[in-house]
Design a protein around this motif. Structure first.
Motif, PDB file in Angstrom:
ATOM      1  N   ASN A 265      -9.707   1.182  10.948  1.00 26.10           N
ATOM      2  CA  ASN A 265      -8.470   1.754  10.411  1.00 26.10           C
ATOM      3  C   ASN A 265      -8.226   1.256   8.993  1.00 26.10           C
ATOM      4  N   VAL A 266      -8.315   2.155   8.018  1.00 28.02           N
ATOM      5  CA  VAL A 266      -8.186   1.793   6.613  1.00 28.02           C
ATOM      6  C   VAL A 266      -7.199   2.744   5.938  1.00 28.02           C
ATOM      7  N   ASN A 267      -6.237   2.167   5.217  1.00 25.98           N
ATOM      8  CA  ASN A 267      -5.266   2.952   4.456  1.00 25.98           C
ATOM      9  C   ASN A 267      -5.515   2.743   2.972  1.00 25.98           C
ATOM     10  N   LEU A 268      -5.714   3.818   2.234  1.00 25.43           N
ATOM     11  CA  LEU A 268      -5.940   3.767   0.801  1.00 25.43           C
ATOM     12  C   LEU A 268      -4.623   4.085   0.115  1.00 25.43           C
ATOM     13  N   LEU A 269      -4.074   3.079  -0.554  1.00 20.99           N
ATOM     14  CA  LEU A 269      -2.695   3.164  -1.032  1.00 20.99           C
ATOM     15  C   LEU A 269      -2.588   3.833  -2.392  1.00 20.99           C
ATOM     16  N   HIS A 270      -1.441   4.434  -2.640  1.00 25.03           N
ATOM     17  CA  HIS A 270      -0.994   5.017  -3.910  1.00 25.03           C
ATOM     18  C   HIS A 270      -2.141   5.529  -4.784  1.00 25.03           C
ATOM     19  N   LEU A 271      -2.956   6.404  -4.232  1.00 24.93           N
ATOM     20  CA  LEU A 271      -4.027   7.033  -5.009  1.00 24.93           C
ATOM     21  C   LEU A 271      -3.373   7.887  -6.099  1.00 24.93           C
ATOM     22  N   ILE A 311       8.490   3.284 -21.063  1.00 26.33           N
ATOM     23  CA  ILE A 311       7.599   2.290 -20.459  1.00 26.33           C
ATOM     24  C   ILE A 311       8.251   1.561 -19.288  1.00 26.33           C
ATOM     25  N   GLY A 312       9.520   1.859 -19.002  1.00 24.47           N
ATOM     26  CA  GLY A 312      10.079   1.411 -17.738  1.00 24.47           C
ATOM     27  C   GLY A 312       9.319   2.004 -16.565  1.00 24.47           C
ATOM     28  N   SER A 313       8.514   3.030 -16.837  1.00 28.95           N
ATOM     29  CA  SER A 313       7.715   3.708 -15.809  1.00 28.95           C
ATOM     30  C   SER A 313       6.353   3.060 -15.601  1.00 28.95           C
ATOM     31  N   LYS A 314       6.125   1.888 -16.208  1.00 26.25           N
ATOM     32  CA  LYS A 314       4.866   1.176 -15.993  1.00 26.25           C
ATOM     33  C   LYS A 314       4.749   0.757 -14.533  1.00 26.25           C
ATOM     34  N   VAL A 315       3.594   1.042 -13.935  1.00 29.86           N
ATOM     35  CA  VAL A 315       3.362   0.740 -12.532  1.00 29.86           C
ATOM     36  C   VAL A 315       1.863   0.658 -12.320  1.00 29.86           C
ATOM     37  N   ASN A 316       1.448   0.047 -11.218  1.00 23.86           N
ATOM     38  CA  ASN A 316       0.035  -0.039 -10.861  1.00 23.86           C
ATOM     39  C   ASN A 316      -0.230   0.696  -9.554  1.00 23.86           C
ATOM     40  N   PRO A 317      -1.206   1.629  -9.512  1.00 22.97           N
ATOM     41  CA  PRO A 317      -1.917   2.217 -10.632  1.00 22.97           C
ATOM     42  C   PRO A 317      -0.959   2.983 -11.548  1.00 22.97           C
TER      43      PRO A 317
END
Length: 482
Positions: A265-271, A311-317
């Motif tokens: 069971n693997v979840n790939l996050l916020h692609l 740039i308040g919208s900076k996030v990862n990815p």
């Protein structure tokens, strides 16, 4: 006796595309009947023909990352209720940020629970990240004793910082002397999670590992290239510094390690990009014995490097160019995406921005957005032909099933009375000042949405009434499976 009756609503569920007119009867926090023409001597709430969605299961939040956990549990759960969220699953780990502590989870996690208790307006649970070898040994205990069956790996942390380049990740992660947070550790975490699944076969389908897929070495090299070239700025520069193929490569590596370790069971996050999603699809075809799930965020579906509010919208990815946004919608519409989340991480202005404020590489990563999760997905999804039932699956049923929330995820007898009423014809403009979050800005400032959550019920408790938070905190910790 029926304590609460929601009348005159159009019930949306994951198993049919279109809503149906019905009343919803609630007793002791559970739904007991869903059908037209119900009556009661208890309280009656007229839904006015609005849509009744199952309460959103926002499976990706970060309470306590930038603010004290007790404060976030209160304010950010209030913001969550504004977006129809009734259950928040929030990530937690040892190391800097969060509680700023290391050590075993047997000591760390009870403190997490104490700090959150009695604060939240919505139900909540936690995913935990095994940062050290000792944490891997604790996995079965975390499942059985604390009801935490979901775990996480941050694939870039060992060699790249949360906000950019870093030469001292061991200190940041508070790792025991002699240990590294690297691919070998990721392998051993996978073996540990699979061992827990084999030890607890009755829970195996609800024990999973989630991965933040980015490649440290690629990001470090590209950050240098972007900064030296000086041709890009703002969100476009940050996206180029963490390129989509960094995501894709990490997906390939993680998938092969899952195959090697037998992890099912693997979840790939916020692609966030076409390349990342393409890699995820290729790996699912290559390793059909692995149950992959694919997640995207509402931020990556609504905003791009040109439309997001600064740039308040900076996030990862990173927030990506428009072509990646359109690609993600292709995968949502064809059923490749399993759930949509907020990745809510409240970061106040004084902490978010560096000096100078317009340097994206000096800003902190992450922002809140749970308030806009369901309204944003209904607005943009319906415009693109996404059925209401699919929206309910993406925001509630699918994450509830994956993460052991057995009594949540739909409007049906026997399930928790987690419900939000949505007006699908109320147009409004996003303003940060209208949010219950303590974050003073939003990437979606000025966006026009055409659906609004008006009322939210958590196990029958009304926590949002006509758009306003009401009552005392009603949220509870959810030990999973539950």
């Amino acid at each position: 006796m029926t304590e609460l009756l929601l009348k005159n609503v159009k019930v949306v569920t994951h198993d049919r595309d279109d809503p149906v007119e019905a009343d919803v009867a609630i007793e002791d926090g559970r739904i007991v009947r869903v059908e037209p023409g119900l009556s009661t001597t208890g309280e009656v709430i007229d839904g006015g023909g609005r849509l009744a969605f199952p309460g959103v299961v926002d499976a990706h939040q970060h309470w306590g990352i930038y603010n004290p956990l007790p404060e976030d549990a209160e304010s950010e759960s209030r913001a969550s209720a504004q977006g129809g969220v009734t259950t928040a699953l929030t990530y937690m780990r040892t190391g800097q940020y969060y509680l700023n502590k290391g050590g075993p989870y047997a000591e760390f996690y009870p403190e997490v629970l104490r700090q959150a208790e009695g604060r939240a307006y919505v139900d909540y649970g936690f995913h935990l990240a095994p940062m050290s070898s000792g944490h891997i040994d604790e996995l079965p205990d975390l499942v059985e004793r604390f009801g935490v069956p979901s775990f996480k790996i941050f694939m870039f942390y060992g060699g790249h910082g949360l906000h950019g380049r870093s030469d001292d990740q061991s200190s940041f992660l508070m790792l025991p002397e002699g240990e590294r947070y690297d691919y070998a550790h990721f392998e051993f975490v996978m073996r540990g999670v699979q061992a827990a699944r084999e030890r607890l076969p009755e829970l195996a389908s609800e024990i999973s590992l989630s991965l933040h897929c980015e490649t440290a070495e690629i990001m470090t090299a590209y950050t240098k290239l972007v900064e030296e070239a000086g041709e890009l700025s703002g969100l476009a520069a940050y996206s180029a510094s963490r390129p989509p193929h960094s995501e894709g490569l990490a997906v390939f590596i993680a998938s092969y390690l899952a195959h090697e370790t037998g992890l099912g069971n693997v979840n790939l996050l916020h692609l966030s990009s076409r390349k990342a999603m393409d890699a995820a699809v290729r790996m699912a075809a290559t390793f059909p014995h692995i149950d992959f799930r694919r997640e995207v965020t509402i931020g990556h579906l609504l905003a791009d490097v040109d439309t997001a509010n600064g740039i308040g919208s900076k996030v990862n990815p990173p927030i990506r160019p428009r072509e990646d946004v359109e690609a993600l919608w292709e995968y949502v519409l064809d059923g490749t995406v399993d759930w949509v989340v907020s990745d809510h991480a409240c970061c106040r202005d004084e902490l978010k921005f560096g000096e100078p404020r317009d340097n994206v590489f000096l800003a902190k990563s992450g922002f809140g957005g749970a308030e806009y999760l369901l309204p944003g997905l209904v607005t943009e999804g319906r415009r693109r032909g996404l059925p209401y039932g699919r929206i309910a699956a993406l925001t509630s049923w699918n994450p509830a099933k994956r993460f052991g929330l057995r009594t949540k995820g739909t409007i049906a007898p026997g399930f928790d009375a987690d419900i939000c009423l949505v007006d699908p014809a109320q147009t409004w403009t996003v303003r940060a000042q209208d949010s219950e979050s303590t974050q003073e800005y939003t990437p979606f400032e000025g966006f026009e949405l055409s659906a609004r959550v008006t009322d939210t019920f958590v196990r029958g408790h009304r926590v949002l009434d006509s758009g306003k938070i009401v009552g005392a905190p009603a949220g509870r910790y959810v030990s999973r499976p539950a």
